[in-house]
Scaffold this active site. Structure first.
Site, PDB file in Angstrom:
ATOM      1  NE  ARG A  41      -1.943  -9.232  10.324  1.00 27.75           N
ATOM      2  CZ  ARG A  41      -0.617  -9.291  10.499  1.00 27.75           C
ATOM      3  NH1 ARG A  41       0.080  -8.186  10.660  1.00 27.75           N
ATOM      4  NH2 ARG A  41       0.013 -10.452  10.500  1.00 27.75           N
TER       5      ARG A  41
ATOM      6  CG  HIS B 275      -0.284  -0.285   2.512  1.00 28.75           C
ATOM      7  ND1 HIS B 275       0.614   0.591   3.068  1.00 28.75           N
ATOM      8  CD2 HIS B 275      -0.342  -1.355   3.355  1.00 28.75           C
ATOM      9  CE1 HIS B 275       1.057   0.107   4.223  1.00 28.75           C
ATOM     10  NE2 HIS B 275       0.498  -1.089   4.412  1.00 28.75           N
TER      11      HIS B 275
ATOM     12  CD  GLN C  96       8.953  -5.294  11.725  1.00 22.47           C
ATOM     13  OE1 GLN C  96       8.344  -6.342  11.800  1.00 22.47           O
ATOM     14  NE2 GLN C  96       8.824  -4.476  10.698  1.00 22.47           N
TER      15      GLN C  96
ATOM     16  CG  ASP D 214       5.002  -2.717  11.818  1.00 19.64           C
ATOM     17  OD1 ASP D 214       4.133  -3.464  12.251  1.00 19.64           O
ATOM     18  OD2 ASP D 214       4.948  -2.197  10.673  1.00 19.64           O
TER      19      ASP D 214
ATOM     20  CG  HIS E 197       4.241  -1.671   2.024  1.00 21.62           C
ATOM     21  ND1 HIS E 197       2.922  -2.072   1.987  1.00 21.62           N
ATOM     22  CD2 HIS E 197       4.784  -2.302   3.092  1.00 21.62           C
ATOM     23  CE1 HIS E 197       2.692  -2.919   2.979  1.00 21.62           C
ATOM     24  NE2 HIS E 197       3.789  -3.081   3.670  1.00 21.62           N
TER      25      HIS E 197
HETATM   26  P1  AMP Z   1       4.686  -5.347   6.351  1.00 18.57           P
HETATM   27  O1  AMP Z   1       4.661  -5.720   4.922  1.00 18.57           O
HETATM   28  O2  AMP Z   1       3.366  -4.897   6.878  1.00 18.57           O
HETATM   29  O3  AMP Z   1       5.371  -6.344   7.226  1.00 18.57           O
HETATM   30  O4  AMP Z   1       5.577  -4.041   6.443  1.00 18.57           O
HETATM   31  C1  AMP Z   1       6.772  -3.889   5.727  1.00 18.57           C
HETATM   32  C2  AMP Z   1       7.399  -2.577   6.132  1.00 18.57           C
HETATM   33  O5  AMP Z   1       6.494  -1.519   5.834  1.00 18.57           O
HETATM   34  C3  AMP Z   1       7.693  -2.482   7.645  1.00 18.57           C
HETATM   35  O6  AMP Z   1       8.919  -1.781   7.814  1.00 18.57           O
HETATM   36  C4  AMP Z   1       6.534  -1.691   8.148  1.00 18.57           C
HETATM   37  O7  AMP Z   1       6.812  -0.982   9.329  1.00 18.57           O
HETATM   38  C5  AMP Z   1       6.293  -0.739   6.991  1.00 18.57           C
HETATM   39  N1  AMP Z   1       4.938  -0.207   7.021  1.00 18.57           N
HETATM   40  C6  AMP Z   1       3.772  -0.903   6.989  1.00 18.57           C
HETATM   41  N2  AMP Z   1       2.716  -0.066   7.069  1.00 18.57           N
HETATM   42  C7  AMP Z   1       3.228   1.189   7.167  1.00 18.57           C
HETATM   43  C8  AMP Z   1       2.656   2.497   7.301  1.00 18.57           C
HETATM   44  N3  AMP Z   1       1.349   2.684   7.355  1.00 18.57           N
HETATM   45  N4  AMP Z   1       3.503   3.536   7.383  1.00 18.57           N
HETATM   46  C9  AMP Z   1       4.846   3.370   7.346  1.00 18.57           C
HETATM   47  N5  AMP Z   1       5.441   2.180   7.227  1.00 18.57           N
HETATM   48  C10 AMP Z   1       4.643   1.096   7.136  1.00 18.57           C
END
Ligand code: AMP
Length: 289
Positions: free
Chosen positions: A187, A34, A153, A150, A37
């Protein structure tokens, strides 16, 4: 756009880029990409000439009753988003390539992984630290973007890089939100229309705490109540609302005064989805302005 699934081929591309004097950037994701990312990719692109996005739904970071099997997998659309955001390469390996037969080594994070999600998702951060270590080992020297969405994380990975001497510069990227304040998340697509509306209690609660903190409130229990109250009225359940020092993640409880840089973080369930969000008080803007 180069799309690879073989770890050795991915390592070779990163090495080749560095040999051509390119700075390498890395954006690890689980796909279902999204705008959050895409922002990570654009930020990485500012710091690097060659940006690799990894797309891997990592089984070792999911618990037995979590959403591993139903996690959205949308590779074609993801590759398109990566192209538009300026990535050079997508690495999307099979599980058997990242965890081949005989694989048994795990990376165990320390105290940073203890509170917040660490209490509710046993083994989660070990899975994250393990897969991110594998990705760092394949990529080599790089700038790696991670979202503050996150936050825990991000802190676990900053410790990982320091403690294991990975040749990686971690680039933290602020949380990207929908126009109404909800943090973007893969999600969110699990949410019904009603859940989606109710989930706004999260950015509302965090914004109320943000206002109180800016006005001088420092009592942990008062700040967490401002977040908890609106959410408990509409969520199916709350895993936690806690406030901690933004660096150590040491939790402040009751009337304990919180640090001037504190993270207030929440995990709550709305029927289909477990959502997490946070604000670093004294650093981030309010989710709803
Ligand atoms: P995920 O695919 O959800 O595991 O996230 C991959 C990366 O994208 C991680 O570093 C997340 O912290 C980051 N991320 C996910 N959603 C967001 C958001 N809304 N704003 C900034 N970073 C995000």
């Amino acid at each position: 756009m180069i799309v690879l699934s073989d770890p050795s081929a991915f390592r070779n591309e990163c090495e080749q880029a560095r040999r051509s004097q390119k700075r390498v950037g890395l954006v690890p994701t689980m796909g279902a990409l999204h705008e959050g990312h895409a922002t990570l990719i654009r930020r990485a692109r500012e710091a690097a000439d060659f940006v690799a996005v990894t797309i891997f739904v990592n089984p070792t970071q999911f618990g037995p009753n979590e959403d591993f099997s139903r996690y959205p997998r949308t590779l074609d659309a993801d590759v398109e988003k990566c192209t538009q955001a300026g990535a050079s390469l997508v690495f999307a390996p099979e599980t058997s390539a990242m965890y081949p037969p005989g694989d048994e080594t795990r990376v165990v994070p320390g105290a940073t992984a203890g509170p917040f999600c660490g209490e509710f998702r046993p083994g989660h951060f070990q899975g994250v630290a393990t897969v991110v270590s594998k990705l760092f080992a394949l990529t080599g020297a790089c700038t790696a973007a991670f979202g503050k969405k996150d936050y825990q994380q991000l802190r676990v990975i900053q410790r990982l890089v320091t403690d294991l001497f990975f040749p990686v510069v971690v680039l933290p990227v602020p949380t990207v939100r929908e126009s109404d304040g909800l943090a973007m998340s893969s999600r969110n697509r699990y949410l019904s229309e009603t859940d989606r509306r109710n989930a706004l209690a999260i950015p509302r609660g965090l914004s109320a705490a943000h206002r109180a903190f800016a006005a001088g409130e420092r009592r942990a229990s008062v700040l967490t109540s401002l977040v908890r109250n609106p959410i408990s009225a509409v969520a199916n359940s709350i895993d936690y609302v806690d406030i901690a020092d933004a660096d150590t993640l040491a939790i402040a409880r009751d009337d304990a005064p919180v640090s001037d840089r504190s993270v207030i973080a929440v995990a709550a369930r709305f029927s289909g989805a477990r959502l997490i969000d946070n604000v670093v008080l004294g650093e981030d803007p309010a989710p709803i302005g």
